[in-house]
Motif scaffolding. Structure first.
Motif, mmCIF file in Angstrom:
data_model
loop_
_atom_site.group_PDB
_atom_site.id
_atom_site.type_symbol
_atom_site.label_atom_id
_atom_site.label_comp_id
_atom_site.label_asym_id
_atom_site.label_seq_id
_atom_site.Cartn_x
_atom_site.Cartn_y
_atom_site.Cartn_z
ATOM 1 N N CYS A 70 0.841 -1.212 0.000
ATOM 2 C CA CYS A 70 0.000 0.000 0.000
ATOM 3 C C CYS A 70 0.871 1.256 0.000
ATOM 4 C CB CYS A 70 -0.933 -0.006 1.212
ATOM 5 S SG CYS A 70 -2.258 -1.226 1.081
ATOM 6 N N VAL A 71 1.924 1.259 0.797
ATOM 7 C CA VAL A 71 2.819 2.417 0.837
ATOM 8 C C VAL A 71 3.483 2.629 -0.525
ATOM 9 C CG1 VAL A 71 5.031 3.249 1.792
ATOM 10 C CG2 VAL A 71 3.227 2.429 3.337
ATOM 11 N N GLN A 72 3.822 1.523 -1.188
ATOM 12 C CA GLN A 72 4.400 1.646 -2.540
ATOM 13 C C GLN A 72 3.422 2.331 -3.490
ATOM 14 O OE1 GLN A 72 5.538 -2.349 -3.428
ATOM 15 N NE2 GLN A 72 7.680 -2.030 -2.834
ATOM 16 N N TRP A 73 2.161 1.928 -3.394
ATOM 17 C CA TRP A 73 1.130 2.549 -4.239
ATOM 18 C C TRP A 73 1.075 4.052 -3.966
ATOM 19 C CZ3 TRP A 73 -3.176 5.399 -2.975
ATOM 20 C CH2 TRP A 73 -4.074 5.662 -4.032
ATOM 21 N N TRP A 74 1.096 4.427 -2.666
ATOM 22 C CA TRP A 74 1.029 5.847 -2.282
ATOM 23 C C TRP A 74 2.251 6.602 -2.794
ATOM 24 C CZ3 TRP A 74 4.096 8.203 1.813
ATOM 25 C CH2 TRP A 74 3.757 9.535 2.040
ATOM 26 N N ARG A 75 3.435 5.998 -2.632
ATOM 27 C CA ARG A 75 4.658 6.665 -3.105
ATOM 28 C C ARG A 75 4.609 6.875 -4.619
ATOM 29 N NH1 ARG A 75 8.480 3.815 0.931
ATOM 30 N NH2 ARG A 75 8.528 5.404 2.582
ATOM 31 N N ASN A 76 4.099 5.893 -5.340
ATOM 32 C CA ASN A 76 3.953 6.037 -6.791
ATOM 33 C C ASN A 76 3.005 7.176 -7.129
ATOM 34 O OD1 ASN A 76 5.740 4.061 -7.540
ATOM 35 N ND2 ASN A 76 4.191 2.445 -7.630
ATOM 36 N N GLN A 77 1.892 7.244 -6.404
ATOM 37 C CA GLN A 77 0.953 8.357 -6.623
ATOM 38 C C GLN A 77 1.663 9.696 -6.437
ATOM 39 O OE1 GLN A 77 -2.018 6.562 -7.884
ATOM 40 N NE2 GLN A 77 -2.967 8.258 -6.790
ATOM 41 N N GLN A 78 2.461 9.772 -5.356
ATOM 42 C CA GLN A 78 3.181 11.009 -5.039
ATOM 43 C C GLN A 78 4.109 11.412 -6.185
ATOM 44 O OE1 GLN A 78 1.432 11.865 -2.160
ATOM 45 N NE2 GLN A 78 3.333 12.398 -1.114
ATOM 46 N N ARG A 79 4.658 10.381 -6.845
ATOM 47 C CA ARG A 79 5.600 10.646 -7.947
ATOM 48 C C ARG A 79 4.897 10.802 -9.285
ATOM 49 N NH1 ARG A 79 9.346 6.257 -5.750
ATOM 50 N NH2 ARG A 79 8.370 4.972 -7.334
ATOM 51 N N GLY A 80 3.565 10.800 -9.243
ATOM 52 C CA GLY A 80 2.820 10.989 -10.477
ATOM 53 C C GLY A 80 2.595 9.709 -11.261
ATOM 54 N N ILE A 81 2.950 8.564 -10.645
ATOM 55 C CA ILE A 81 2.705 7.284 -11.320
ATOM 56 C C ILE A 81 1.347 6.773 -10.846
ATOM 57 C CG2 ILE A 81 3.543 4.927 -11.707
ATOM 58 C CD1 ILE A 81 6.343 6.006 -10.780
ATOM 59 N N LYS A 82 0.336 6.963 -11.684
ATOM 60 C CA LYS A 82 -1.028 6.624 -11.271
ATOM 61 C C LYS A 82 -1.335 5.190 -11.660
ATOM 62 C CE LYS A 82 -1.698 10.971 -10.125
ATOM 63 N NZ LYS A 82 -1.714 11.369 -8.714
ATOM 64 N N ALA A 83 -1.890 4.457 -10.722
ATOM 65 C CA ALA A 83 -2.312 3.086 -11.013
ATOM 66 C C ALA A 83 -3.461 2.744 -10.067
ATOM 67 C CB ALA A 83 -1.162 2.116 -10.806
ATOM 68 N N GLU A 84 -4.327 1.861 -10.509
ATOM 69 C CA GLU A 84 -5.374 1.370 -9.627
ATOM 70 C C GLU A 84 -4.726 0.464 -8.585
ATOM 71 O OE1 GLU A 84 -8.733 1.831 -9.225
ATOM 72 O OE2 GLU A 84 -8.230 3.531 -10.517
#
Ligand SMILES: [Mn+2]
Length: 226
Positions: A70-84
């Protein structure tokens, strides 16, 4: 006057109602220290409430494999890498606040409790390797030890790692709802499968007294070994 205690709590996986029941059953008060074995979030219904309760308690927690993802997903979001997010993480990923993410992302993979002669880790430790050389990947995913002493995340791939842990510290861990409660002289597994309709279990230190509360329902009928 009761002694202050340390409570180590098994895999909560978003089961906030059961966590509230357990804290009540243990009589946790603000002199007590609370430590979670990780996998606070994912699979279950109320990941955001569980993180909120943990933060309000000033609790400690180690990283579980689902917390990591989950934290990886959040970090990706922060970096502009959007994924479901994957389905088991959708509620957690869409409900945690920035403060929750900051808190969750700072959890260590292993937490020594020197006063209690104990170590808390999500999945396990490989015997014979110093604590500061243990691999976070193994610490958050392992379940078994193969004949050659190497770790495996698969149940059927060797013996329970905890059965081979020599001590002297008591290692308290979770991550293995299939084996359930595991009690060895120097290792204690607390994943009693609350999210699968089992129970949520806490251990008091130094007494090692166990307290469990039943799940209100099976929140996650589909099992996955990862
Ligand atoms: Mn886990």
């Amino acid at each position: 006057m009761a002694e202050s205690r340390t409570w180590v709590i098994g895999d909560v996986h978003g089961c906030a109602n059961e966590l509230a029941d357990l804290l009540r059953a243990c009589g946790v008060d603000d002199r007590d220290r609370v430590v979670f074995v990780g996998d606070l979030v994912g699979k279950g219904p109320f990941s955001d409430k569980v993180v909120q309760i943990a933060r309000d308690l000033g609790a400690d927690a180690v990283m579980g494999n689902h917390d990591v993802r989950c934290v990886q997903w959040w970090r990706n979001q922060q970096r502009g890498i959007k994924a479901e997010p994957e389905p088991a993480h959708a509620h957690a990923c869409h409900s945690l606040t920035d403060e929750d993410w900051q808190w969750l992302s700072r959890r260590p993979f292993v937490l020594p409790l020197p006063r209690e002669h104990a170590i808390v880790v999500h999945a396990g430790l490989v015997p014979g390797i110093p604590l500061d050389e243990q691999d976070p990947k193994h610490m958050s995913t392992m379940r078994s030890l193969r004949d050659d002493g190497s770790p495996s995340k698969r149940i059927e791939d060797g013996i329970p790692w905890a059965s081979a842990w020599p001590g002297p510290e008591l290692v308290i861990f979770g991550h293995d709802a299939v084996r359930g409660l595991q009690q060895y002289p120097h290792a204690l597994g607390l994943d009693t499968g609350c999210v699968y309709g089992g129970a949520l279990t806490a251990c008091a230190l130094p007494s090692r007294r166990l307290i469990s509360v039943p799940a209100q329902r099976d929140w996650c009928p589909v099992r996955e070994s990862a």
